[in-house]
Scaffold this motif. Structure first.
Motif, PDB file in Angstrom:
ATOM      1  N   ALA A   1     109.294 151.437   5.201  1.00  0.00           N
ATOM      2  CA  ALA A   1     109.547 151.851   6.587  1.00  0.00           C
ATOM      3  C   ALA A   1     108.236 152.040   7.320  1.00  0.00           C
ATOM      4  CB  ALA A   1     110.369 153.137   6.614  1.00  0.00           C
ATOM      5  N   GLU A   2     107.342 151.067   7.121  1.00  0.00           N
ATOM      6  CA  GLU A   2     106.000 151.208   7.684  1.00  0.00           C
ATOM      7  C   GLU A   2     106.019 151.441   9.185  1.00  0.00           C
ATOM      8  OE1 GLU A   2     106.861 148.825   5.606  1.00  0.00           O
ATOM      9  OE2 GLU A   2     105.244 148.276   4.241  1.00  0.00           O
ATOM     10  N   LEU A   3     106.929 150.784   9.869  1.00  0.00           N
ATOM     11  CA  LEU A   3     106.932 150.844  11.326  1.00  0.00           C
ATOM     12  C   LEU A   3     107.145 152.281  11.809  1.00  0.00           C
ATOM     13  CD1 LEU A   3     106.574 148.983  13.702  1.00  0.00           C
ATOM     14  CD2 LEU A   3     109.056 148.754  13.832  1.00  0.00           C
ATOM     15  N   TYR A   4     107.814 153.090  10.959  1.00  0.00           N
ATOM     16  CA  TYR A   4     108.104 154.468  11.400  1.00  0.00           C
ATOM     17  C   TYR A   4     106.861 155.345  11.467  1.00  0.00           C
ATOM     18  CZ  TYR A   4     112.997 153.583  11.636  1.00  0.00           C
ATOM     19  OH  TYR A   4     114.204 153.077  12.015  1.00  0.00           O
ATOM     20  N   VAL A   5     105.745 154.774  11.018  1.00  0.00           N
ATOM     21  CA  VAL A   5     104.501 155.513  11.172  1.00  0.00           C
ATOM     22  C   VAL A   5     104.248 155.785  12.664  1.00  0.00           C
ATOM     23  CG1 VAL A   5     102.775 153.686  11.429  1.00  0.00           C
ATOM     24  CG2 VAL A   5     102.233 155.711  10.120  1.00  0.00           C
ATOM     25  N   VAL A   6     104.738 154.894  13.485  1.00  0.00           N
ATOM     26  CA  VAL A   6     104.570 155.087  14.933  1.00  0.00           C
ATOM     27  C   VAL A   6     105.367 156.309  15.392  1.00  0.00           C
ATOM     28  CG1 VAL A   6     104.831 154.007  17.190  1.00  0.00           C
ATOM     29  CG2 VAL A   6     104.240 152.614  15.201  1.00  0.00           C
ATOM     30  N   ASN A   7     106.593 156.448  14.889  1.00  0.00           N
ATOM     31  CA  ASN A   7     107.399 157.622  15.245  1.00  0.00           C
ATOM     32  C   ASN A   7     106.705 158.899  14.789  1.00  0.00           C
ATOM     33  OD1 ASN A   7     109.004 155.239  15.069  1.00  0.00           O
ATOM     34  ND2 ASN A   7     110.807 156.558  15.366  1.00  0.00           N
ATOM     35  N   LEU A   8     106.219 158.835  13.543  1.00  0.00           N
ATOM     36  CA  LEU A   8     105.523 160.001  12.993  1.00  0.00           C
ATOM     37  C   LEU A   8     104.358 160.400  13.885  1.00  0.00           C
ATOM     38  CD1 LEU A   8     105.104 161.730  10.210  1.00  0.00           C
ATOM     39  CD2 LEU A   8     103.245 160.120   9.894  1.00  0.00           C
ATOM     40  N   LEU A   9     103.560 159.404  14.213  1.00  0.00           N
ATOM     41  CA  LEU A   9     102.386 159.665  15.053  1.00  0.00           C
ATOM     42  C   LEU A   9     102.793 160.193  16.423  1.00  0.00           C
ATOM     43  CD1 LEU A   9     100.002 156.655  14.528  1.00  0.00           C
ATOM     44  CD2 LEU A   9      99.354 159.057  14.505  1.00  0.00           C
ATOM     45  N   GLY A  10     103.732 159.516  17.032  1.00  0.00           N
ATOM     46  CA  GLY A  10     104.143 159.887  18.390  1.00  0.00           C
ATOM     47  C   GLY A  10     104.594 161.316  18.462  1.00  0.00           C
ATOM     48  N   VAL A  11     105.506 161.669  17.567  1.00  0.00           N
ATOM     49  CA  VAL A  11     106.057 163.026  17.643  1.00  0.00           C
ATOM     50  C   VAL A  11     104.986 164.054  17.298  1.00  0.00           C
ATOM     51  CG1 VAL A  11     107.726 164.625  16.637  1.00  0.00           C
ATOM     52  CG2 VAL A  11     108.404 162.294  17.218  1.00  0.00           C
ATOM     53  N   SER A  12     104.254 163.854  16.199  1.00  0.00           N
ATOM     54  CA  SER A  12     103.324 164.905  15.781  1.00  0.00           C
ATOM     55  C   SER A  12     102.142 165.034  16.742  1.00  0.00           C
ATOM     56  CB  SER A  12     102.829 164.651  14.353  1.00  0.00           C
ATOM     57  OG  SER A  12     102.236 163.387  14.274  1.00  0.00           O
ATOM     58  N   VAL A  13     101.597 163.918  17.194  1.00  0.00           N
ATOM     59  CA  VAL A  13     100.450 164.016  18.105  1.00  0.00           C
ATOM     60  C   VAL A  13     100.878 164.597  19.451  1.00  0.00           C
ATOM     61  CG1 VAL A  13      98.795 162.665  19.453  1.00  0.00           C
ATOM     62  CG2 VAL A  13      99.054 162.238  17.016  1.00  0.00           C
ATOM     63  N   LEU A  14     101.968 164.048  20.005  1.00  0.00           N
ATOM     64  CA  LEU A  14     102.322 164.462  21.357  1.00  0.00           C
ATOM     65  C   LEU A  14     102.856 165.894  21.418  1.00  0.00           C
ATOM     66  CD1 LEU A  14     103.934 161.203  22.745  1.00  0.00           C
ATOM     67  CD2 LEU A  14     101.646 162.108  23.149  1.00  0.00           C
ATOM     68  N   ARG A  15     103.623 166.267  20.394  1.00  0.00           N
ATOM     69  CA  ARG A  15     104.216 167.615  20.450  1.00  0.00           C
ATOM     70  C   ARG A  15     103.219 168.686  20.021  1.00  0.00           C
ATOM     71  NH1 ARG A  15     110.319 167.989  20.515  1.00  0.00           N
ATOM     72  NH2 ARG A  15     109.949 170.215  20.518  1.00  0.00           N
ATOM     73  N   GLU A  16     102.482 168.445  18.954  1.00  0.00           N
ATOM     74  CA  GLU A  16     101.702 169.520  18.357  1.00  0.00           C
ATOM     75  C   GLU A  16     100.199 169.251  18.297  1.00  0.00           C
ATOM     76  OE1 GLU A  16     102.507 172.484  17.532  1.00  0.00           O
ATOM     77  OE2 GLU A  16     104.673 172.305  17.829  1.00  0.00           O
ATOM     78  N   ILE A  17      99.845 168.138  17.654  1.00  0.00           N
ATOM     79  CA  ILE A  17      98.450 168.025  17.236  1.00  0.00           C
ATOM     80  C   ILE A  17      97.507 167.855  18.412  1.00  0.00           C
ATOM     81  CG2 ILE A  17      96.839 166.544  15.968  1.00  0.00           C
ATOM     82  CD1 ILE A  17      99.095 166.334  13.867  1.00  0.00           C
ATOM     83  N   GLY A  18      97.901 167.065  19.390  1.00  0.00           N
ATOM     84  CA  GLY A  18      97.022 166.847  20.539  1.00  0.00           C
ATOM     85  C   GLY A  18      96.682 168.156  21.243  1.00  0.00           C
ATOM     86  N   ILE A  19      97.728 168.912  21.580  1.00  0.00           N
ATOM     87  CA  ILE A  19      97.510 170.147  22.329  1.00  0.00           C
ATOM     88  C   ILE A  19      96.823 171.203  21.475  1.00  0.00           C
ATOM     89  CG2 ILE A  19      99.946 170.763  21.871  1.00  0.00           C
ATOM     90  CD1 ILE A  19      97.789 172.004  24.777  1.00  0.00           C
ATOM     91  N   LEU A  20      97.199 171.264  20.199  1.00  0.00           N
ATOM     92  CA  LEU A  20      96.626 172.297  19.331  1.00  0.00           C
ATOM     93  C   LEU A  20      95.139 172.045  19.095  1.00  0.00           C
ATOM     94  CD1 LEU A  20      98.052 174.718  18.295  1.00  0.00           C
ATOM     95  CD2 LEU A  20      98.488 173.559  16.138  1.00  0.00           C
ATOM     96  N   MET A  21      94.803 170.762  18.827  1.00  0.00           N
ATOM     97  CA  MET A  21      93.389 170.404  18.656  1.00  0.00           C
ATOM     98  C   MET A  21      92.600 170.775  19.906  1.00  0.00           C
ATOM     99  SD  MET A  21      92.248 168.928  15.938  1.00  0.00           S
ATOM    100  CE  MET A  21      90.862 168.005  16.589  1.00  0.00           C
ATOM    101  N   THR A  22      93.166 170.421  21.052  1.00  0.00           N
ATOM    102  CA  THR A  22      92.479 170.707  22.309  1.00  0.00           C
ATOM    103  C   THR A  22      92.252 172.199  22.473  1.00  0.00           C
ATOM    104  OG1 THR A  22      93.712 168.861  23.201  1.00  0.00           O
ATOM    105  CG2 THR A  22      92.531 170.210  24.769  1.00  0.00           C
ATOM    106  N   ALA A  23      93.301 172.973  22.248  1.00  0.00           N
ATOM    107  CA  ALA A  23      93.199 174.409  22.456  1.00  0.00           C
ATOM    108  C   ALA A  23      92.172 175.014  21.505  1.00  0.00           C
ATOM    109  CB  ALA A  23      94.565 175.072  22.267  1.00  0.00           C
ATOM    110  N   ILE A  24      92.173 174.550  20.265  1.00  0.00           N
ATOM    111  CA  ILE A  24      91.237 175.128  19.288  1.00  0.00           C
ATOM    112  C   ILE A  24      89.798 174.763  19.651  1.00  0.00           C
ATOM    113  CG2 ILE A  24      90.492 174.977  16.884  1.00  0.00           C
ATOM    114  CD1 ILE A  24      93.511 174.851  16.157  1.00  0.00           C
ATOM    115  N   ILE A  25      89.595 173.506  20.046  1.00  0.00           N
ATOM    116  CA  ILE A  25      88.229 173.099  20.419  1.00  0.00           C
ATOM    117  C   ILE A  25      87.779 173.845  21.683  1.00  0.00           C
ATOM    118  CG2 ILE A  25      86.858 171.163  21.288  1.00  0.00           C
ATOM    119  CD1 ILE A  25      88.428 169.420  19.292  1.00  0.00           C
TER     120      ILE A  25
END
Lengths: 388, 269
Positions: free
Chosen positions: A210-234
């Motif tokens: 299910a390699e293609l689902y890596v895009v779903n994984l990335l989309g959800v985790s980056v957009l919901r959590e990781i992008g904003i959290l990284m930004t806030a911490i930095i």
């Protein structure tokens, strides 16, 4: 080897000027350099001194002293005190005036009850008391911080009534400092996080084909959590600390007092522009981090899974909607407010010393990151209840 | 008719009705430590009052309380006839515009030039055109004894004595009625300190200032102060130098009769 740089001799009988003699009369003579660098030899020489039990009167001659410092004086007077304590009568004589003055000073200081070791308690009791004190301090700090938020809110409301009083220059300056200048570091880190996520995700998802689902994984985790959290911490590390250090230095330099005595409001002048600037720049930074994170993921997906950018974007389009993006970005102004409040509050708490600027800057970063993660968790709970 | 005997004073005369600073029953506490206990103080218009006291006797705290930077535990502080405790924001700002403060280390805003520092209070409290504000700043720089090129410099580029002069120029920006000085000559060499004393005295005379000066400099006390307030036993004793010299209180006696006190008095005899 210089023989007898420091020496002390004892003998029975006294050849003093008064010519007193007798069974109990003893004579001690010290000479040489009784100083710190000869302290070892001096201690050894003192230990070697043996007086007969019958010695009841000791005449302590210091005429031979070439040099004396406080250590030497302590050692010599320690010997005199020991002999006195043993019930002998000790007379110090023939000291040069400058040595006598030093001996008097050391003796006088010896009488003062100066404590150099802090009174000790039971370590476990100390630990429990420490936990209690820290808890009370943390509670008080939380209350004060909420009070500070209220104060800033009132000031902000007053500024809304008199918008001309807002320091527009200051706001733009801080947007540049906290936003524009953070772009390189934030971009690089977000890109790398995207790369790592894609790589790890691909590794696992390959097992299911299910390699293609890596895009779903990335989309959800980056957009919901990781992008904003990284930004806030930095931003908490970069700008929260900068706020504390800037305002703290002004506090040490009494500039904050000077603002107060000029009929100006330190909150209005120092805190509100920073808070507004951060609330503008942090959402923009978070969006930028989202894009860079996804870009990193896309690059890695292409490299390891042969997913082209076109496929990536198509898959992303089906995986995430605007709601996912907003679920991340909506947190940004809240995090910005928290970071700005903590940074400015700790800065204004600086008192007097330059050391407290350092301590409180560290505290501001730790507190800022802590609160960002706690509030992020609260948002997750809220979103799950709301079904977002 | 009425009991009022004072005729209408011309506006140029000092209307000495109330002291410009009036402190009553002031109590200051930090935790369990009481710093001031029932302290009373009057500062008259047009005088130079020197405030002295041992370390920890609360000189700077008193200064900050009068300025409204610290709230006292109890007591009443009147500044130019206004109770500082119940003022609206605007009233407080208006009152603060009539006081100038020189902090111990100058407290110049490090992100601004000297001229911008001096212009800031003018910009905040007045609607004067920028050209006039600049002109006023130039005058203040000159009367504070700064060289003409100092205005464009950053505070970090100035020497200790120049920082004090720049801070004095900022304190005088709004032509205040009361000038507060916190250890104005601390950290200056004797010649610089003497010159600064003279400057303060000259400005006090020409601008009709009331000066409240916390100091440890016995030379300043002897040369420029009209009266001296001594903080002892959590209260304050105000008097002229002669009155303090006759005071049997041990701290006051040691202070004015010590070798430094004697030297300062003899130097001016």
């Amino acid at each position: 080897m210089v023989a007898e740089r420091v020496w002390i001799k004892s003998r029975q009988g006294d050849a003093g000027s008064d010519g007193a003699t007798g069974e109990g009369a003893w004579r001690l003579d010290a000479g040489g350099r009784w100083t710190l660098d000869a302290a070892d030899a001096a201690t050894a020489a003192l230990d070697a001194i043996q007086l007969a039990k019958s010695a009841s009167a000791v005449r302590f001659g210091l005429a031979g002293l070439e040099a004396l410092d406080t250590v030497g004086a302590c050692l010599l007077m320690g010997l005199a005190d020991r002999l006195t304590a043993e019930g002998r009568k000790v007379t110090v004589l023939d000291a040069r005036p400058e040595h006598a003055a030093l001996i008097d000073a050391v003796r006088g200081a010896g009488k003062a009850a100066v404590k150099i070791v802090a009174p000790s308690h039971h370590p476990i009791i100390d630990m429990i008391a420490g936990i209690g004190e820290d808890s009370i301090a943390a509670g008080k700090e939380a209350l004060d911080l909420i009070g500070f938020l209220g104060l800033v809110t009132i000031t902000f409301a007053r500024l809304l009534l008199h918008p001309s009083r807002l320091r527009v220059t200051s706001v733009f300056y801080h947007i540049q400092q906290t936003g524009l200048n953070a772009l390189p570091i934030l971009g690089l880190l977000s890109f790398l996080i995207g790369v790592v996520l894609a790589f790890q995700g691909a590794d696992q998802l390959k097992r299911f084909g299910a390699e293609l689902y890596v895009v779903n994984l990335l989309g959800v985790s980056v957009l919901r959590e990781i992008g904003i959290l990284m930004t806030a911490i930095i931003v908490a590390g970069r700008s929260g600390s900068a706020f504390t250090a800037q305002i703290g230095t002004m506090k040490v330099n009494q500039e904050v007092d000077a603002i107060g005595t000029m009929g100006l409001d330190p909150i209005e002048l120092l805190v509100v522009p920073r808070a507004i600037a951060l609330m503008v720049s942090l959402p923009l930074l978070a969006f930028y981090a989202d894009i860079m994170g996804l870009f990193g993921g896309a690059v890695m997906s292409y490299a390891t899974l042969n997913i082209t950018f076109g496929q990536f974007i198509l898959q992303l389009h089906t995986a995430v909607g605007i709601g996912t993006v907003m679920a991340g970005l909506i947190k940004a102004p809240v995090f910005a407010l928290v970071i700005a409040m903590v940074g400015c509050y700790e800065g204004l708490k600086v008192s007097g010393s330059a050391e407290s600027v350092g301590t409180l800057t560290t505290k501001s970063v730790v507190e800022g990151i802590f609160l960002v993660i706690v509030i992020d968790a609260l948002f997750s709970v809220l979103f799950s209840v709301l079904g977002v | 008719m009425s009991e009022t005997v004072a005729p209408d004073l011309p506006t140029t005369a000092q209307p000495v009705i109330r002291p410009v600073i009036r402190v009553r029953d002031l109590v200051t506490r930090f935790g369990t430590q009481t710093v001031h206990d029932g302290l009373d103080l009057d500062v008259q218009a047009g005088e130079v009052l020197g405030v002295v006291g041992g370390s920890g006797s609360g000189k700077s705290v008193l200064l900050k309380e009068i300025l409204g930077l610290i709230k006292p535990a109890a007591g009443r502080i009147e500044l130019l006839g206004h109770d500082t405790a119940d003022l609206s924001r605007d009233e407080r700002a208006a009152l603060q515009a009539r006081t100038g403060v020189l902090f111990q280390n100058g407290a110049l805003f490090s992100s601004m030039t000297v001229a911008e520092n001096i212009m800031l209070p003018l910009k905040e409290h007045t609607d004067l055109p920028l050209s006039l504000i600049g002109e006023v700043a130039r005058v203040k720089i000159a009367i504070a004894g700064l060289p003409p090129d100092a205005g464009a410099k950053q505070p970090s580029q100035l020497s200790g004595g120049m920082v004090k002069r720049a801070a004095l120029a900022r304190a005088l920006a709004l032509d205040p009625a009361i000038l507060f000085l916190d250890e104005p000559t601390a950290g200056l060499d004797p010649i610089g300190a003497g010159a600064f004393d003279t400057l303060i005295r000259d400005l006090q005379r020409s601008l009709g200032l009331t000066v409240f000066m916390v100091t440890h400099d016995l030379d300043s006390l002897v040369t420029i102060c009209d009266r001296i307030a001594v903080l002892v036993d959590k209260k304050i004793r105000v008097g002229t130098l002669e009155q303090h010299l006759a005071d049997p209180h041990p701290w006051i006696h040691d202070y004015f009769h010590g070798p430094r006190g004697r030297a300062a008095r003899h130097a001016t005899d």
